[in-house]
Design an enzyme around this catalytic site. Structure first.
Site, PDB file in Angstrom:
ATOM      1  N   HIS A  23      10.492   3.333   0.215  1.00 44.97           N
ATOM      2  CA  HIS A  23      10.625   4.783  -0.013  1.00 44.97           C
ATOM      3  C   HIS A  23      11.952   5.055  -0.737  1.00 44.97           C
ATOM      4  CE1 HIS A  23       7.753   6.141   3.475  1.00 44.97           C
ATOM      5  NE2 HIS A  23       7.094   5.920   2.360  1.00 44.97           N
ATOM      6  N   HIS A  79      -5.724   4.457   2.702  1.00 44.53           N
ATOM      7  CA  HIS A  79      -4.548   5.322   2.476  1.00 44.53           C
ATOM      8  C   HIS A  79      -4.023   4.979   1.089  1.00 44.53           C
ATOM      9  CE1 HIS A  79      -0.600   7.042   2.832  1.00 44.53           C
ATOM     10  NE2 HIS A  79       0.024   5.975   3.282  1.00 44.53           N
ATOM     11  N   ASP A 164      -1.263   2.096   7.880  1.00 45.98           N
ATOM     12  CA  ASP A 164       0.143   2.152   8.302  1.00 45.98           C
ATOM     13  C   ASP A 164       0.288   2.134   9.836  1.00 45.98           C
ATOM     14  OD1 ASP A 164       1.229   2.230   5.762  1.00 45.98           O
ATOM     15  OD2 ASP A 164       1.372   4.415   5.693  1.00 45.98           O
ATOM     16  N   TYR A 192       9.681   1.339  12.716  1.00 44.66           N
ATOM     17  CA  TYR A 192       8.641   1.932  11.860  1.00 44.66           C
ATOM     18  C   TYR A 192       8.157   3.247  12.480  1.00 44.66           C
ATOM     19  CZ  TYR A 192       4.691   1.962   8.624  1.00 44.66           C
ATOM     20  OH  TYR A 192       3.803   2.306   7.631  1.00 44.66           O
ATOM     21  N   HIS A 225       0.774  -3.312   7.046  1.00 45.16           N
ATOM     22  CA  HIS A 225       2.104  -3.916   6.946  1.00 45.16           C
ATOM     23  C   HIS A 225       2.338  -4.805   8.164  1.00 45.16           C
ATOM     24  CE1 HIS A 225       3.305  -1.183   3.736  1.00 45.16           C
ATOM     25  NE2 HIS A 225       2.989  -0.148   4.478  1.00 45.16           N
TER      26      HIS A 225
HETATM   27 FE1  FEO Z   1       2.133   5.307   3.917  1.00 42.43          FE
HETATM   28 FE2  FEO Z   1       2.321   1.922   3.777  1.00 42.43          FE
HETATM   29  O1  FEO Z   1       2.099   3.635   3.102  1.00 42.43           O
END
Ligand code: FEO
Length: 399
Positions: A23, A79, A164, A192, A225
């Site tokens: 980000h 997503h 996510d 996270y 992830h």
């Molecule tokens: Fe909200 Fe891993 O993207």
């Protein structure tokens, strides 16, 4: 390199050991990350999610080693933030007519990012895609982490693909939760949650209830992830249930910045006072100009109370304090007590301004701000200890 997960499911993502920020520079990824993509081969073949654009070419070439792209019947995009959809344009150059299954908002986001008129199929909660033997069941999960997000449950293999949700920015050569360091894994999973999902906690709690009510067996949770939860996969669901309910531990965090160490001395004496009042409490001190901002937010997430201190500079507070206060405002932490402090030379505006920011951020400011002029002498340091003690008594009394 592709890795087989079950007879029908193969991981075809990318582990990114080099990623240090996500980000932009908003999120530090000290342990790298991964972009998990899955290939499902039943009577029909599905590709689920892709990877971040810089790895797009590598991803498509690796995929070709596993499957003839023309054999992919459907693409499912749970997503569409760039880290998952970035490779989609390159993939679609090769198989432009393949249907892309996503939510209505997902289609809007893909169109907004890539400006392509692909063959979109919008799905909503309860819709299914029959693959011959097994079925994919779609579950919209808005704001986990964007409005477009959905989970996909695969029958037969009993896998929840959660994108996510339940993920971690955590690079690992192993794909599975039981093969990695548990301390690292939980640190990254909590970081996270605290930094990306905490503000959507009401939606997280609601979604978990909804999934539990489906009463389906879950053999594995495959996020987009980090590692796959295969050993007791519900452990991360249970952790999320706790984290989503105004989570706190018996901890107080003192966040400060300092120019000439006066505010640091204040912070240390306040911390001593807190421990004097309650030896059971964990106290952590974080200099916001030196410690990682996301780790500080994680410490705030774990705390039942925080103190924020800054010397007064330019009739305001220091810039690292401004940054951290904006982060904790946005993350919408709930049920946390707070107070402000700082040293000053003449105007002494910072503590009051900090207290106002804390209130605006939803913190319960339980004590008037505390400020001291110039360098704290022994008497002033005693006042700091007393302030810390009174603060902790107020936290405990207010519980
Ligand atoms: Fe909200 Fe891993 O993207």
């Amino acid at each position: 390199m592709a890795k087989k997960i079950t007879d029908k499911v193969t991981w075809v993502g990318k582990v990114d050991w080099e990623l240090v920020y996500f980000h932009g520079k908003e999120y530090s990824t000290d342990r790298g990350s991964s972009y998990n993509s899955y290939l499902i081969r039943d009577k029909k073949t599905v590709l689920m999610d892709t990877v971040w654009k810089p790895f797009g070419r590598e991803y498509v070439e690796s995929l070709k080693e596993v499957i003839d792209l023309k054999d992919i019947d459907y693409i499912v995009m749970n997503h569409n933030e760039s880290d998952h959809s970035g490779a989609l344009p390159l993939l679609m150059e090769e198989i432009p007519d393949t249907p892309v299954y996503c939510t209505k908002k997902g289609e809007a986001i893909i169109r907004g990012h890539y400006h392509k008129d692909w063959n979109f199929v919008n799905v909503k909660t309860g819709d299914t895609l029959d693959l011959g033997g097994s079925k994919l069941v779609f579950i919209e999960a808005p704001m986990l982490h964007w409005p477009d997000t959905m989970f996909t449950y695969m029958t037969g293999e009993e896998i929840l693909f959660s994108n996510d949700g339940f993920g971690q920015h955590y690079a690992s050569e192993s794909l599975y939760n039981d093969e990695v360091d548990q301390g690292d894994l939980y640190h990254e999973a909590m970081k996270y949650y605290a930094n990306i999902l905490n503000l959507y906690s009401p939606m997280v709690a609601k979604k978990i209830k909804e999934i539990l009510a489906m009463n389906v067996p879950v053999k594995m949770i495959c996020p987009s992830h980090g590692v796959i939860w295969r050993d007791n996969p519900m452990q991360i669901v249970e952790a999320y249930q706790k984290w989503a309910e105004a989570y706190q531990e018996n901890q107080v965090t003192v966040v400060y910045d300092t120019m000439w160490n006066s505010t640091r001395r204040m912070a240390e004496c306040i911390a001593a006072g807190i421990r004097e009042a309650d030896p059971s409490v964990t106290v952590k001190l974080c200099n916001s100009s030196k410690l990682d901002k996301n780790d500080i937010c994680t410490e705030v997430f774990k705390s039942k109370a925080i103190l924020i201190g800054s010397p007064t500079i330019n009739y305001g507070f220091m810039y690292s304090i401004g940054g951290i206060m904006e982060m904790i405002r946005g993350l919408k932490f709930k049920n946390k007590k707070a107070a402000a402090f700082g040293s000053y030379g003449w105007s002494g505006d910072a503590p009051k301004m900090i207290a106002e920011h804390l209130k605006a951020g939803g913190f319960d400011v339980i004590k008037d701000e505390f400020k001291l002029m110039w360098v704290p002498d022994e008497d002033a340091r005693k006042k700091c200890v007393r302030f810390g003690k009174e603060f902790m008594d107020a936290v405990n009394g207010a519980e």
